[in-house]
Design a protein around this motif. Structure first.
Motif, PDB file in Angstrom:
ATOM      1  N   ALA A 223      16.000  -5.579  -9.374  1.00 56.73           N
ATOM      2  CA  ALA A 223      16.950  -5.054  -8.403  1.00 56.73           C
ATOM      3  C   ALA A 223      16.667  -3.571  -8.170  1.00 56.73           C
ATOM      4  CB  ALA A 223      18.376  -5.259  -8.909  1.00 56.73           C
ATOM      5  N   GLY A 224      16.801  -3.140  -6.925  1.00 53.80           N
ATOM      6  CA  GLY A 224      16.534  -1.750  -6.591  1.00 53.80           C
ATOM      7  C   GLY A 224      16.230  -1.612  -5.113  1.00 53.80           C
ATOM      8  N   THR A 225      15.781  -0.429  -4.735  1.00 52.80           N
ATOM      9  CA  THR A 225      15.453  -0.139  -3.340  1.00 52.80           C
ATOM     10  C   THR A 225      13.963   0.138  -3.224  1.00 52.80           C
ATOM     11  OG1 THR A 225      17.657   0.787  -2.961  1.00 52.80           O
ATOM     12  CG2 THR A 225      15.945   1.347  -1.366  1.00 52.80           C
ATOM     13  N   TYR A 226      13.333  -0.510  -2.238  1.00 54.87           N
ATOM     14  CA  TYR A 226      11.879  -0.479  -2.111  1.00 54.87           C
ATOM     15  C   TYR A 226      11.460  -0.032  -0.714  1.00 54.87           C
ATOM     16  CZ  TYR A 226      11.888  -3.173  -6.426  1.00 54.87           C
ATOM     17  OH  TYR A 226      12.087  -3.578  -7.722  1.00 54.87           O
ATOM     18  N   ALA A 227      10.243   0.525  -0.668  1.00 58.45           N
ATOM     19  CA  ALA A 227       9.555   0.752   0.606  1.00 58.45           C
ATOM     20  C   ALA A 227       8.474  -0.316   0.725  1.00 58.45           C
ATOM     21  CB  ALA A 227       8.927   2.145   0.640  1.00 58.45           C
ATOM     22  N   LEU A 228       8.459  -1.024   1.846  1.00 56.77           N
ATOM     23  CA  LEU A 228       7.440  -2.052   2.084  1.00 56.77           C
ATOM     24  C   LEU A 228       6.334  -1.462   2.951  1.00 56.77           C
ATOM     25  CD1 LEU A 228       9.541  -5.274   2.825  1.00 56.77           C
ATOM     26  CD2 LEU A 228       8.675  -4.429   0.631  1.00 56.77           C
ATOM     27  N   HIS A 229       5.101  -1.577   2.465  1.00 54.81           N
ATOM     28  CA  HIS A 229       3.935  -1.111   3.216  1.00 54.81           C
ATOM     29  C   HIS A 229       3.221  -2.336   3.777  1.00 54.81           C
ATOM     30  CE1 HIS A 229       3.632   3.198   1.595  1.00 54.81           C
ATOM     31  NE2 HIS A 229       4.738   2.686   1.091  1.00 54.81           N
ATOM     32  N   PHE A 230       3.001  -2.359   5.079  1.00 53.94           N
ATOM     33  CA  PHE A 230       2.357  -3.473   5.765  1.00 53.94           C
ATOM     34  C   PHE A 230       0.963  -3.016   6.197  1.00 53.94           C
ATOM     35  CE2 PHE A 230       6.889  -3.939   6.155  1.00 53.94           C
ATOM     36  CZ  PHE A 230       7.109  -5.285   5.918  1.00 53.94           C
ATOM     37  N   ILE A 231      -0.078  -3.619   5.616  1.00 54.27           N
ATOM     38  CA  ILE A 231      -1.452  -3.171   5.847  1.00 54.27           C
ATOM     39  C   ILE A 231      -2.228  -4.324   6.501  1.00 54.27           C
ATOM     40  CG2 ILE A 231      -3.521  -2.199   4.789  1.00 54.27           C
ATOM     41  CD1 ILE A 231      -1.753  -1.405   2.398  1.00 54.27           C
ATOM     42  N   PRO A 232      -2.473  -4.259   7.813  1.00 53.69           N
ATOM     43  CA  PRO A 232      -3.141  -5.367   8.497  1.00 53.69           C
ATOM     44  C   PRO A 232      -4.637  -5.406   8.203  1.00 53.69           C
ATOM     45  CG  PRO A 232      -2.702  -3.583  10.035  1.00 53.69           C
ATOM     46  CD  PRO A 232      -2.064  -3.189   8.728  1.00 53.69           C
ATOM     47  N   SER A 233      -5.211  -6.616   8.204  1.00 42.48           N
ATOM     48  CA  SER A 233      -6.653  -6.754   8.017  1.00 42.48           C
ATOM     49  C   SER A 233      -7.417  -6.308   9.262  1.00 42.48           C
ATOM     50  CB  SER A 233      -7.000  -8.210   7.670  1.00 42.48           C
ATOM     51  OG  SER A 233      -6.547  -9.092   8.692  1.00 42.48           O
TER      52      SER A 233
END
Length: 261
Positions: A223-233
């Protein structure tokens, strides 16, 4: 940021090979791990012969039993599983719903090693051939990782038989279910390319995964707060970051669709 992306892309390449080897469709399923642990007893070792682990969604003790996939058949020394240590007996994706019972099926190769170093085969009651059954009544939800802990009480389970030097095994087991962290799910567009997703908390990359036809799922994170990084191919598209994604224990956090540009 460039150094971070270079490192994460290298890691992504390695994880991609692993991800491609898993073809099982687990969408809409619960993820269940069954673990064995122990309360200590007055022996050097206590070995139990685990032949199968079954679950039952019905109220019938005679019907409805299902063996769990990913089961690890074998003989386990319970006295190595004390002080919050455990071992995973099964790791399976199962249907959602309420698990009414679990059954631990034991074989005949159960024995103790006494403090004098003697190995003594444990006698078992004739009725044990049907397995040790535990009432659960635990509801499991889709896309959540659960851990079912079987706490085997050695002190209460092993009794001296009438003859000196003989022991009887009458298992006393307590079972309890734990939700393991929370889950993040969402969609990335366009779905025609593969995108790596990293869940980052502070400076730590806690978990990562890849899209499958645009869909992604990250399970079992704290549980917590996250930053999502989206890295396209596809390098003609830019990396995107979504801040402030909150994860709660035993819950699925649905993230709005991310559209790469």
């Amino acid at each position: 940021m460039k150094n971070l992306l270079a490192g994460t892309m290298a890691m992504a390449g390695i994880l991609w090979l692993s991800a491609c080897s898993k073809n099982e469709d687990t969408s809409g399923k619960s993820h269940l791990q069954v673990a064995l642990t122990d309360g200590p007893g007055d022996f050097k070792a206590v070995y139990i012969d685990v032949q199968d682990v079954n679950i039952n969604y019905t109220d019938s003790d005679d019907d409805g039993w299902q063996s769990l996939a990913g089961f690890r058949k074998g003989r386990y020394n319970l006295l190595t599983l004390v002080n919050d240590k455990d071992t995973v007996l099964a790791d399976a994706y199962i249907n959602t719903g309420t698990i009414k019972e679990i059954r631990l099926v034991l074989g005949d190769d159960n024995y103790v090693v006494t403090n004098d170093g003697d190995s003594i085969l444990l006698q078992t009651p004739s009725g044990q051939s049907s397995g040790v059954k535990l009432k659960l009544n635990s509801t499991v939800s889709a896309d959540v990782l659960y851990k079912l802990v079987l706490d085997f009480d050695v002190a209460k389970s092993i009794h001296e038989a009438g003859a000196a030097g003989k022991y009887m095994l009458k298992p006393v087991i307590r079972g309890f279910m734990q939700a393991q962290g929370g889950t993040i799910k969402g969609v990335v567009a366009p779905d025609s390319i593969t995108t790596a997703i990293l869940a980052i908390n502070g400076a730590d990359t806690v978990a990562s995964t890849y899209t499958d036809h645009g869909n992604y799922l990250i399970k079992g994170i704290d549980a917590g707060t996250y930053a999502l990084h989206f890295i396209p191919s596809d390098t003609t598209l830019s990396t995107m970051i979504k801040e402030g994604v909150t994860v709660s224990l035993g819950q699925v956090t649905a993230v709005d669709t991310v559209r790469l540009k």
